[in-house]
Design an enzyme around this catalytic site. Structure first.
Site, PDB file in Angstrom:
ATOM      1  N   ASN A   1      28.827  56.667  30.882  1.00 24.55           N
ATOM      2  CA  ASN A   1      27.906  55.677  31.451  1.00 24.55           C
ATOM      3  C   ASN A   1      26.594  55.801  30.682  1.00 24.55           C
ATOM      4  O   ASN A   1      26.111  56.908  30.480  1.00 24.55           O
ATOM      5  CB  ASN A   1      27.686  56.002  32.949  1.00 24.55           C
ATOM      6  CG  ASN A   1      27.059  54.846  33.718  1.00 24.55           C
ATOM      7  OD1 ASN A   1      26.117  54.225  33.243  1.00 24.55           O
ATOM      8  ND2 ASN A   1      27.590  54.564  34.894  1.00 24.55           N
TER       9      ASN A   1
ATOM     10  N   GLY B   1      31.678  53.472  33.717  1.00 28.60           N
ATOM     11  CA  GLY B   1      30.978  52.264  34.147  1.00 28.60           C
ATOM     12  C   GLY B   1      30.972  52.007  35.636  1.00 28.60           C
ATOM     13  O   GLY B   1      31.083  50.860  36.060  1.00 28.60           O
ATOM     14  N   THR B   2      30.848  53.077  36.402  1.00 25.87           N
ATOM     15  CA  THR B   2      30.697  52.849  37.840  1.00 25.87           C
ATOM     16  C   THR B   2      29.533  53.669  38.375  1.00 25.87           C
ATOM     17  O   THR B   2      29.335  54.817  37.973  1.00 25.87           O
ATOM     18  CB  THR B   2      31.992  53.163  38.635  1.00 25.87           C
ATOM     19  OG1 THR B   2      31.726  53.021  40.029  1.00 25.87           O
ATOM     20  CG2 THR B   2      32.527  54.552  38.367  1.00 25.87           C
TER      21      THR B   2
ATOM     22  N   ASP C   1      38.601  41.676  37.677  1.00 23.22           N
ATOM     23  CA  ASP C   1      38.566  40.652  36.625  1.00 23.22           C
ATOM     24  C   ASP C   1      39.822  40.567  35.757  1.00 23.22           C
ATOM     25  O   ASP C   1      39.972  39.632  34.977  1.00 23.22           O
ATOM     26  CB  ASP C   1      37.323  40.854  35.731  1.00 23.22           C
ATOM     27  CG  ASP C   1      37.270  42.238  35.082  1.00 23.22           C
ATOM     28  OD1 ASP C   1      38.312  42.890  34.937  1.00 23.22           O
ATOM     29  OD2 ASP C   1      36.144  42.654  34.704  1.00 23.22           O
TER      30      ASP C   1
ATOM     31  N   ARG D   1      34.015  32.155  39.574  1.00 20.02           N
ATOM     32  CA  ARG D   1      34.126  33.538  39.056  1.00 20.02           C
ATOM     33  C   ARG D   1      35.253  33.602  38.021  1.00 20.02           C
ATOM     34  O   ARG D   1      35.144  34.238  36.993  1.00 20.02           O
ATOM     35  CB  ARG D   1      34.425  34.547  40.177  1.00 20.02           C
ATOM     36  CG  ARG D   1      33.473  34.550  41.352  1.00 20.02           C
ATOM     37  CD  ARG D   1      32.248  35.405  41.065  1.00 20.02           C
ATOM     38  NE  ARG D   1      31.296  34.761  40.177  1.00 20.02           N
ATOM     39  CZ  ARG D   1      30.464  33.775  40.524  1.00 20.02           C
ATOM     40  NH1 ARG D   1      30.447  33.301  41.741  1.00 20.02           N
ATOM     41  NH2 ARG D   1      29.640  33.244  39.638  1.00 20.02           N
TER      42      ARG D   1
ATOM     43  N   CYS E   1      48.568  34.712  51.570  1.00 19.66           N
ATOM     44  CA  CYS E   1      48.662  34.081  52.877  1.00 19.66           C
ATOM     45  C   CYS E   1      48.893  35.223  53.869  1.00 19.66           C
ATOM     46  O   CYS E   1      49.692  36.126  53.585  1.00 19.66           O
ATOM     47  CB  CYS E   1      49.847  33.112  52.873  1.00 19.66           C
ATOM     48  SG  CYS E   1      50.328  32.566  54.525  1.00 19.66           S
TER      49      CYS E   1
ATOM     50  N   CYS F   1      53.484  27.497  54.700  1.00 25.09           N
ATOM     51  CA  CYS F   1      52.910  27.122  56.003  1.00 25.09           C
ATOM     52  C   CYS F   1      51.715  26.179  55.886  1.00 25.09           C
ATOM     53  O   CYS F   1      51.205  25.696  56.900  1.00 25.09           O
ATOM     54  CB  CYS F   1      52.532  28.366  56.810  1.00 25.09           C
ATOM     55  SG  CYS F   1      51.185  29.301  56.072  1.00 25.09           S
TER      56      CYS F   1
ATOM     57  N   HIS G   1      40.175  46.971  44.462  1.00 25.17           N
ATOM     58  CA  HIS G   1      39.513  45.868  45.162  1.00 25.17           C
ATOM     59  C   HIS G   1      40.209  44.533  44.947  1.00 25.17           C
ATOM     60  O   HIS G   1      39.609  43.484  45.141  1.00 25.17           O
ATOM     61  CB  HIS G   1      38.033  45.805  44.749  1.00 25.17           C
ATOM     62  CG  HIS G   1      37.274  47.035  45.180  1.00 25.17           C
ATOM     63  ND1 HIS G   1      36.141  47.491  44.561  1.00 25.17           N
ATOM     64  CD2 HIS G   1      37.513  47.908  46.183  1.00 25.17           C
ATOM     65  CE1 HIS G   1      35.722  48.602  45.165  1.00 25.17           C
ATOM     66  NE2 HIS G   1      36.535  48.868  46.142  1.00 25.17           N
TER      67      HIS G   1
HETATM   68  P1  NAD Z   1      27.962  48.917  39.808  1.00 23.26           P
HETATM   69  O1  NAD Z   1      27.430  47.562  39.464  1.00 23.26           O
HETATM   70  O2  NAD Z   1      27.538  49.549  41.084  1.00 23.26           O
HETATM   71  O3  NAD Z   1      27.609  49.955  38.629  1.00 23.26           O
HETATM   72  C1  NAD Z   1      27.859  49.605  37.300  1.00 23.26           C
HETATM   73  C2  NAD Z   1      27.676  50.863  36.468  1.00 23.26           C
HETATM   74  O4  NAD Z   1      28.043  50.548  35.135  1.00 23.26           O
HETATM   75  C3  NAD Z   1      26.247  51.388  36.434  1.00 23.26           C
HETATM   76  O5  NAD Z   1      26.255  52.778  36.701  1.00 23.26           O
HETATM   77  C4  NAD Z   1      25.795  51.107  35.001  1.00 23.26           C
HETATM   78  O6  NAD Z   1      24.893  52.089  34.508  1.00 23.26           O
HETATM   79  C5  NAD Z   1      27.114  51.154  34.265  1.00 23.26           C
HETATM   80  N1  NAD Z   1      27.145  50.404  33.025  1.00 23.26           N
HETATM   81  C6  NAD Z   1      26.407  49.305  32.683  1.00 23.26           C
HETATM   82  N2  NAD Z   1      26.715  48.902  31.446  1.00 23.26           N
HETATM   83  C7  NAD Z   1      27.687  49.741  30.998  1.00 23.26           C
HETATM   84  C8  NAD Z   1      28.420  49.846  29.793  1.00 23.26           C
HETATM   85  N3  NAD Z   1      28.217  48.988  28.796  1.00 23.26           N
HETATM   86  N4  NAD Z   1      29.337  50.834  29.664  1.00 23.26           N
HETATM   87  C9  NAD Z   1      29.547  51.709  30.674  1.00 23.26           C
HETATM   88  N5  NAD Z   1      28.858  51.675  31.830  1.00 23.26           N
HETATM   89  C10 NAD Z   1      27.949  50.701  31.992  1.00 23.26           C
HETATM   90  O7  NAD Z   1      29.540  48.792  39.677  1.00 23.26           O
HETATM   91  P2  NAD Z   1      30.692  49.512  40.469  1.00 23.26           P
HETATM   92  O8  NAD Z   1      30.384  50.956  40.620  1.00 23.26           O
HETATM   93  O9  NAD Z   1      31.958  49.104  39.815  1.00 23.26           O
HETATM   94  O10 NAD Z   1      30.614  48.847  41.911  1.00 23.26           O
HETATM   95  C11 NAD Z   1      30.574  47.442  42.051  1.00 23.26           C
HETATM   96  C12 NAD Z   1      31.722  46.875  42.864  1.00 23.26           C
HETATM   97  O11 NAD Z   1      31.750  45.461  42.693  1.00 23.26           O
HETATM   98  C13 NAD Z   1      33.032  47.375  42.389  1.00 23.26           C
HETATM   99  O12 NAD Z   1      33.618  47.980  43.459  1.00 23.26           O
HETATM  100  C14 NAD Z   1      33.814  46.171  41.901  1.00 23.26           C
HETATM  101  O13 NAD Z   1      34.913  45.940  42.753  1.00 23.26           O
HETATM  102  C15 NAD Z   1      32.953  44.986  42.123  1.00 23.26           C
HETATM  103  N6  NAD Z   1      32.658  44.281  40.855  1.00 23.26           N
HETATM  104  C16 NAD Z   1      33.655  43.990  39.971  1.00 23.26           C
HETATM  105  C17 NAD Z   1      33.340  43.328  38.791  1.00 23.26           C
HETATM  106  C18 NAD Z   1      34.438  43.036  37.820  1.00 23.26           C
HETATM  107  O14 NAD Z   1      35.585  42.855  38.210  1.00 23.26           O
HETATM  108  N7  NAD Z   1      34.114  43.001  36.529  1.00 23.26           N
HETATM  109  C19 NAD Z   1      32.046  42.955  38.506  1.00 23.26           C
HETATM  110  C20 NAD Z   1      31.077  43.249  39.435  1.00 23.26           C
HETATM  111  C21 NAD Z   1      31.396  43.916  40.603  1.00 23.26           C
END
Ligand code: NAD
Length: 231
Positions: A204, A178-179, A96, A62, A119, A141, A111
């Site tokens: 979004n 983007g969530t 990330d 990752r 540890c 440890c 997260h």
């Molecule tokens: P999700 O995958 O459930 O939802 C992603 C959202 O982003 C969707 O609603 C989608 O329509 C939207 N999206 C897609 N492309 C986009 C863009 N270009 N601009 C704006 N929005 C866009 O993601 P979530 O709600 O963050 O939940 C997933 C969980 O998994 C999180 O809690 C996170 O911790 C983890 N996660 C993190 C990463 C990372 O660190 N990059 C990647 C994947 C998952």
């Protein structure tokens, strides 16, 4: 377009969609990581207890994947807005580190982070240099270090959650980028049902279950942030 100067305190709440245009794979959906791997083998405490090295290998992959991606204009814009508008706080669900790589300051990583290990006894070790972990066992440890990430079945770090909640309680503008807001308890931080509700904006390209509850919805991608949020 939203002018930040109209608001005293701003919280930007980001999810996997924030990094999608950088090429960081999402976990769910088409091409998502959990279609290739079973999280029960790679992303929970019991998997780590059974096979720590396999779980660490998975997280190194990752990290390598993320290092192969660059923050985009949206990450850079948020970082530059923080310079003119220091009360802009970023609360992220992402692990990330892309906001930080773009020069942004993150107030709460709900997260955890791919760039830290911990540890159980001796605490957190920062490790952000490369794909490979600098070390896989605790220097004190010798036990395997686990990624400092909220895995399936883990609780969110209470102090981090409280910090996010405090910032959100004080903000007058809340921008959700983007969530899909389906991962709890993080999704519960969106202040839909509070007495002094901030102006709530969703950015979004796709509708989400919560879209109707926002005051303003911008159907746009995270990389378009320079046109959507202005100082
Ligand atoms: P999700 O995958 O459930 O939802 C992603 C959202 O982003 C969707 O609603 C989608 O329509 C939207 N999206 C897609 N492309 C986009 C863009 N270009 N601009 C704006 N929005 C866009 O993601 P979530 O709600 O963050 O939940 C997933 C969980 O998994 C999180 O809690 C996170 O911790 C983890 N996660 C993190 C990463 C990372 O660190 N990059 C990647 C994947 C998952």
């Amino acid at each position: 377009m939203i002018a930040l100067s109209d608001y005293a305190r701003v919280v930007v709440f980001t999810g996997a969609g924030m990094s999608a245009e950088s090429g960081v794979p999402t976990y769910r959906g088409r091409g998502g990581i959990w279609q290739q791997y079973d999280y029960e083998d790679y992303a929970c405490e019991s998997a780590f207890r059974r096979h720590p090295q396999r779980v660490l290998d998975f997280h190194e992959l990752r990290r390598e994947q993320v290092l192969g991606c660059e923050p985009h204009a949206g990450h850079a814009h948020l970082a530059s807005l923080q310079r003119t508008h220091p009360s802009l706080s970023i609360v992220t669900q992402n692990i990330d580190g892309m906001h930080q790589r773009a020069g942004g300051a993150v107030a709460a990583e709900l997260h955890g982070s791919l760039w830290r290990l911990r540890c159980a006894q001796h605490g957190v070790v920062e490790d952000a240099a490369a794909g490979r972990f600098a070390r896989r066992d605790c220097a004190q440890c010798g036990r395997p270090l686990r990624p400092d990430i909220t895995w399936f079945g883990d609780m969110i770090d209470e102090a981090v959650f409280a910090q996010a909640r405090a910032l959100i309680e004080m903000c007058s503008l809340f921008v959700c980028i983007g969530t899909s807001a389906v991962v709890w308890p993080a999704a519960g931080l969106i202040p839909f049902d509070v007495r002094q509700r901030p102006h709530l904006v969703e950015i979004n390209p796709e509708p989400t279950d919560g879209s109707a509850r926002f005051d303003q919805v911008l159907r746009a991608s995270a990389s378009a942030l320079p046109e959507l949020l202005v100082p």
